[in-house]
Scaffold this active site. Structure first.
Site, PDB file in Angstrom:
ATOM      1  N   GLU A  41       0.781  -1.291  -0.151  1.00  0.00           N
ATOM      2  CA  GLU A  41       0.206  -0.005   0.170  1.00  0.00           C
ATOM      3  C   GLU A  41       1.014   1.281   0.116  1.00  0.00           C
ATOM      4  OE1 GLU A  41      -2.520   0.039   3.506  1.00  0.00           O
ATOM      5  OE2 GLU A  41      -2.538   2.401   3.501  1.00  0.00           O
ATOM      6  N   ARG A  45       1.172  10.096   1.279  1.00  0.00           N
ATOM      7  CA  ARG A  45       1.651  11.188   2.525  1.00  0.00           C
ATOM      8  C   ARG A  45       2.886  11.741   1.624  1.00  0.00           C
ATOM      9  NH1 ARG A  45       1.446   7.091   7.625  1.00  0.00           N
ATOM     10  NH2 ARG A  45      -0.646   6.173   6.817  1.00  0.00           N
ATOM     11  N   LYS A 130     -10.396  -1.012   6.971  1.00  0.00           N
ATOM     12  CA  LYS A 130      -9.286  -0.894   7.600  1.00  0.00           C
ATOM     13  C   LYS A 130      -9.576  -0.432   9.147  1.00  0.00           C
ATOM     14  CE  LYS A 130      -5.204   1.918   7.672  1.00  0.00           C
ATOM     15  NZ  LYS A 130      -4.147   2.627   6.825  1.00  0.00           N
TER      16      LYS A 130
END
Ligand code: 3PG
Length: 216
Positions: A41, A45, A130
């Site tokens: 993943e 960011r 998640k």
């Protein structure tokens, strides 16, 4: 490659990868593959996320499953999918991101921790959630309790997961896989210690396989 959700459950681990330089994409991904964790993943960011996803998907897409993380709006979701991401992860639930994923037939793994949030994420058509940050929101005890009302939901606990508690999380029936950055921690990537990435990935993969788990 098989169904994306099934593949994630089969591998059992979703490394949360924050790359600061797209040029390091291949060695990091190759180390994960060498450690028997062919999933990543790649998080939005950092500015190079889309480029890193493109490189990983183009060069290694036949050897691993590349997704995007920390996707918080529709523009990022579109950029990620255009770059080749095969699944999208958000820290929370976004209607806009959900819409982009649905329109493109891409697996969306939204974040949710409370029953209300989980119900909202489910109403969007999602069945894999998640659970983030897992250690802050009750860890395995919370996941066990959520299993009662949310029987059809599988969780990907992330946040505070590492080799020492991975087995505890993965042993739960409603955990599809665990996410985390411990295999690709900033300090390891900064040092360019790809052998350590491979070692930690292999250690995690051995824990997954020691459970012989079949998640359905
Ligand atoms: C994430 O966004 O998924 C988390 O930063 C991962 O949590 P961890 O760093 O505690 O593994």
């Amino acid at each position: 490659m098989v169904n994306v959700a099934e593949f994630i459950a089969e591998v059992g681990i979703v490394p949360v990868v924050k790359l600061t330089d797209a040029a390091t994409t291949l060695p990091v991904m190759e180390a994960l593959i060498a450690g028997n964790v062919p999933v990543a993943e790649i998080t939005f960011r950092t500015d190079c996320a889309a480029e890193a996803i493109r490189i990983a998907a183009e060069e290694l897409g036949d050897k691993m499953l590349v997704g995007a993380g920390t996707v918080v709006d529709a523009a990022q979701a579109e950029a990620a999918i255009k770059s080749g991401a095969r699944f999208i992860v958000s820290p929370g639930y976004s209607e806009a991101v959900n819409g982009v994923c649905r329109a493109n037939g891409i697996l969306y793994v939204p974040g949710a921790v409370t029953p209300t949030e989980i119900m909202q994420a489910c109403a969007g058509g999602n069945k894999i959630i998640k659970f983030f940050p897992a250690s802050v929101y009750g860890g395995t005890a919370a996941l066990k309790a959520l299993g009662a009302p949310f029987k059809d939901i599988k969780f990907v606990p992330t946040g505070g997961v590492n080799a020492s508690n991975l087995k505890e999380y993965l042993s739960l029936n409603n955990v599809a896989a665990c996410g985390g950055s411990w295999m690709v921690a900033d300090s390891i990537l900064k040092a360019g210690n790809y052998a350590e990435v491979a070692r930690l990935a292999a250690e995690a993969s051995e824990i997954v396989h020691s459970l012989g788990k079949q998640v359905g």
